[in-house]
Design an enzyme around this catalytic site. Structure first.
Site, PDB file in Angstrom:
ATOM      1  N   PRO A   1     -25.955   4.694  -5.152  1.00  0.00           N
ATOM      2  CA  PRO A   1     -26.654   3.371  -4.211  1.00  0.00           C
ATOM      3  C   PRO A   1     -28.950   3.790  -5.250  1.00  0.00           C
ATOM      4  O   PRO A   1     -29.102   5.178  -5.181  1.00  0.00           O
ATOM      5  CB  PRO A   1     -27.457   4.560  -3.036  1.00  0.00           C
ATOM      6  CG  PRO A   1     -25.581   5.298  -2.452  1.00  0.00           C
ATOM      7  CD  PRO A   1     -25.513   5.917  -3.569  1.00  0.00           C
ATOM      8  N   CYS A   2     -28.852   2.712  -4.882  1.00  0.00           N
ATOM      9  CA  CYS A   2     -30.307   2.493  -5.652  1.00  0.00           C
ATOM     10  C   CYS A   2     -30.958   1.419  -4.977  1.00  0.00           C
ATOM     11  O   CYS A   2     -32.336   1.869  -5.157  1.00  0.00           O
ATOM     12  CB  CYS A   2     -30.634   1.970  -7.092  1.00  0.00           C
ATOM     13  SG  CYS A   2     -28.771   2.939  -8.352  1.00  0.00           S
ATOM     14  N   GLN A   3     -30.702   1.223  -3.250  1.00  0.00           N
ATOM     15  CA  GLN A   3     -31.289   0.071  -3.243  1.00  0.00           C
ATOM     16  C   GLN A   3     -32.406   0.614  -2.628  1.00  0.00           C
ATOM     17  O   GLN A   3     -33.917  -0.178  -2.119  1.00  0.00           O
ATOM     18  CB  GLN A   3     -30.425  -0.403  -1.441  1.00  0.00           C
ATOM     19  CG  GLN A   3     -29.497  -0.881  -1.952  1.00  0.00           C
ATOM     20  CD  GLN A   3     -28.171   0.058  -2.094  1.00  0.00           C
ATOM     21  OE1 GLN A   3     -28.201   1.170  -2.325  1.00  0.00           O
ATOM     22  NE2 GLN A   3     -26.773  -0.608  -1.823  1.00  0.00           N
TER      23      GLN A   3
END
Length: 360
Positions: free
Chosen positions: A77-79
């Site tokens: 995840p990089c949000q």
């Protein structure tokens, strides 16, 4: 020939791993994921891999036994990047990015020749590309040439319009990945009908079966079906018809249509802002919309029901021999979250072409 050793972090059920495996040039060494059912599916389909079910935050690289790893793949995840304005303190404190840093922890320790990161396409443009720029900066500092692009799975023979962002890092001593070269892997677009028309023929038989396993299919009707049908028996095909009220609505929707085709009086409330995919019926003569994790939103082109797990897997380019474990919801989540194996295979081939060139 020595094969490339690959590990898959945030592996899910193993869509990326399957694509790499299908090149016949890799050994799938292991995987890590928090989802127990996804890990069980991964273990079933990659029986020689060391599959670790757990929180990657609490897993040391040494205890995994992973060593001599050539390629690390995954979808961390990089949000959280997109909401940050300072660097690096706030970036490290952002909870949603902890997992991305765990991915980089494995990269830093194992020093692979190449890495692949998959994410939603918006990561390249959100906040003027803040996340994209920071990811590239970090990879550069770690000794990798970073490249990125949005790819549509439909261009690579997957019967689905699915756009995702990919970052490829190649060790600076070995070269750079060029996404322009991905065009050589483009294939003729495949329709939903070409993907699942043979499954549609067993509808009456499957409707009366409550387990969804061990169906015998008839004639192969397309080149795509020939590729996907690597076994004679069909599993993961539990038929599920929605409530009568939903079926009444979807009866009014033609192929390619959506909720706007439904008479207004059939809705409890009057709205004009429903999502375009709501009550969407797939068009058998075109590509599917993006397969998701099993919400009762889009429907089979011929029948008044959602696609089954196996039909969704076909649309994602999983072969029929790939078996999904867990309950219905867990299986739908695994299929919907996966990177289509055919797209992953094309990426794998180009990554290994870069690495192979360094051996010459």
């Amino acid at each position: 020939m020595k094969k490339y050793r690959v590990i898959d972090l945030f592996s899910g059920c193993g869509g990326i791993s399957l694509g790499f495996y299908n090149t016949d040039k890799v050994d799938i060494v292991g995987a890590i994921d928090f989802d127990k059912a996804a890990c069980e599916t991964y273990k079933y389909n990659f029986q020689s891999a060391n599959v670790i079910n757990g929180d990657i935050n609490n897993i040391s690289v040494d205890e995994t036994g992973f060593k001599d790893i050539d390629i690390i793949v995954g979808g961390p995840p990089c949000q959280g990047f997109s909401g940050l304005n300072r660097w690096p303190k706030q970036l490290e404190d952002e909870p949603r990015n902890k997992l991305f840093f765990q991915f980089l922890r494995f990269v830093s320790k194992l020093k692979p020749k190449a890495i692949l990161i998959e994410n939603v396409r918006q990561i390249l443009t959100s906040k003027n590309g803040f996340a994209k720029n920071k990811i590239c900066e970090m990879l550069d500092e770690m000794g990798y040439n970073a490249s990125y692009a949005v790819l549509n799975a439909a261009d690579f023979g997957v019967p689905q319009n699915r756009q995702r962002a990919f970052f490829i890092g190649i060790n600076k001593e070995l070269g750079r990945f060029d996404f322009e070269k991905m065009s050589k892997y483009h294939k003729k677009k495949v329709t939903v009908e070409e993907a699942i028309s043979d499954i549609s023929e067993i509808e009456e038989q499957a409707k009366s079966d409550l387990n969804g396993y061990n169906y015998v299919l008839g004639e192969i009707k397309s080149e795509y079906q020939k590729k996907m049908r690597d076994r004679d028996i069909l599993n993961n095909h539990l038929i599920y018809y929605p409530t009568e009220s939903v079926q009444t609505k979807i009866k009014h929707v033609p192929e390619g249509g959506n909720w706007r085709c439904v008479p207004e009086e059939l809705f409890k409330s009057k709205r004009d802002n429903r999502h375009s995919n709501y009550l969407k019926r797939l068009d058998s003569k075109s590509q599917s919309i993006t397969i998701d994790t099993g919400h009762n939103v889009y429907f089979h082109p011929k029948f008044n029901r959602v696609p089954t797990i196996r039909e969704s897997a076909r649309i994602q380019s999983f072969p029929d021999s790939f078996f999904f474990t867990g309950n219905k919801g867990e299986q739908f989540r695994q299929v919907g979250n996966a990177v289509p194996p055919l797209l992953a295979e094309a990426l794998a081939k180009e990554i290994m072409e870069v690495l192979d060139n360094e051996k010459i």
